[in-house]
Design an enzyme around this catalytic site. Sequence first.
Site, mmCIF file in Angstrom:
data_model
loop_
_atom_site.group_PDB
_atom_site.id
_atom_site.type_symbol
_atom_site.label_atom_id
_atom_site.label_comp_id
_atom_site.label_asym_id
_atom_site.label_seq_id
_atom_site.Cartn_x
_atom_site.Cartn_y
_atom_site.Cartn_z
ATOM 1 N N ASP A 214 38.640 -3.960 -36.002
ATOM 2 C CA ASP A 214 39.570 -4.160 -34.880
ATOM 3 C C ASP A 214 38.756 -4.158 -33.591
ATOM 4 O O ASP A 214 37.574 -4.481 -33.619
ATOM 5 C CB ASP A 214 40.667 -3.087 -34.923
ATOM 6 C CG ASP A 214 41.972 -3.590 -34.316
ATOM 7 O OD1 ASP A 214 41.939 -4.028 -33.159
ATOM 8 O OD2 ASP A 214 43.019 -3.542 -34.986
ATOM 9 N N HIS A 237 37.132 -7.253 -32.987
ATOM 10 C CA HIS A 237 38.020 -8.071 -32.157
ATOM 11 C C HIS A 237 37.612 -8.062 -30.694
ATOM 12 O O HIS A 237 38.393 -8.432 -29.837
ATOM 13 C CB HIS A 237 39.474 -7.605 -32.317
ATOM 14 C CG HIS A 237 40.001 -7.765 -33.717
ATOM 15 N ND1 HIS A 237 41.270 -7.390 -34.086
ATOM 16 C CD2 HIS A 237 39.418 -8.264 -34.840
ATOM 17 C CE1 HIS A 237 41.453 -7.659 -35.385
ATOM 18 N NE2 HIS A 237 40.344 -8.174 -35.857
#
Length: 392
Positions: A214, A237
């Site tokens: 993430d 991310h």
Amino acid sequence: MIQILILTYFYCSSPSLAANPTFNVQTFGAKSDGKSDCTNAFLSAWGAACAAPKPATIYVPRGKYLLRNAYFNGRLCKNTAITMRIDGTLVAPSDYNVIAKSGSWLRFERVTGVSIYGGTLDAQGTKLWACKNSGKSCPKGARSLAFYNSKNIIVNGLTSLNSQTFHVLFDRCQNAKIVNMKITAPGNSPNTDGIHLERSSGVSIMNSHIGTGDDCVSIGPGNSNLWIENISCGPGHGISIGSLGWDLQEAGVQNVTVKTVTFTGTDNGLRIKTWARPSNGFVRGVLFQDAAMVNVRNPIIIDQNYCPHHKNCPDQASGVRISNVKYQDIHGTSSTQVAVKFDCSKTHPCSGIRLDKINLTYRGKAATAFCANAGERRPGLSSPPAAYRPIN
Ligand SMILES: *[C@@H]1O[C@H](CO)[C@@H](O)[C@H](O)[C@H]1NC(C)=O
Ligand SMILES: *[C@@H]1O[C@H](CO)[C@@H](O)[C@H](O)[C@H]1NC(C)=O
Ligand SMILES: *[C@@H]1O[C@H](CO)[C@@H](O)[C@H](O)[C@H]1NC(C)=O
């Protein structure tokens, strides 16, 4: 008896002669076999350090230490200079349910002046991610290391592996330095954000490598005066401000510097994301400087219609006001044609977005930009590729 009296005498009469105390977790019963539960030994060492009238060290020798959820409570702690020096690895139980029931595995609350040097945290998140990825109903999971309502924190040289959810969380903290950190989880591990900041101020994150499933760093509501420098991010991310604007009443984010970062194969590079819902939140005063992108899907992105997986999207207009955001010296490769995307709120357009020395390519050619509600377009302002339209 005499010895004790003499020691006590020195300790009380001339503190400068007595060494600062060190509390070895093994003397409190911790075993470095990775199998014996060491939670109580660590908490006893914490209690001893808290009660010490001068700077104290908790020492964790080499080896593996099994810990359940450990809550290091600072409420009754008199000591404001506690160092935890870790040469070993702290491991979570292999049954993920044991630590997943609580929000965090290692939790510090209301502590002042805690420094953690070295060490490895291994939360063994693999089985929980597999459960989540299979679509079964599974516990939400625990963050590996969390600080709440704390100040003057240093985390230096810590490695965090395979957290169940976020690796590190700072919530309502002031003045924290995270340096030389290594955070590792696979690119497909759900919600394993590297470092998440919430309602905190004066936090710096430097000289660290973060690879997760993430965000490498995520910056939630209410943060200010953040400094993020010399980070390599990937997989993951990217570095995100947000998501913001889920709540109507929400504290803003201001004064954030992100400089000298490398993103390798990440979904995003420098991102600001807000939900498309009414909110009085804001983002103001952000400098993104000197970033290298290596095959990044969205190198520069402001997304005010954030809605992951496009499920139950609010589909309104974001109330979050984004202003005074500067991008400078951002270069490298995009893995998609649109390397710069400003999708701002139609009711609260972005203002004061500045671009300077942006050079992003897609398949060897200049990449392009998409702008909506991002202020006036002024072609030719900077020196980016021709297909790229700078805006102000
Ligand atoms: C940047 O961080 C890396 C660790 O990720 C470190 O080895 C390097 O020395 C740092 N560079 C500077 C200039 O501090
Ligand atoms: C912005 O944050 C930095 C730390 O990142 C701090 O040194 C600086 O004083 C802050 N500026 C303002 C105006 O508060
Ligand atoms: C942009 O980057 C490419 C690839 O790194 C390089 O060849 C080119 O000279 C750069 N352009 C400018 C204007 O700096």
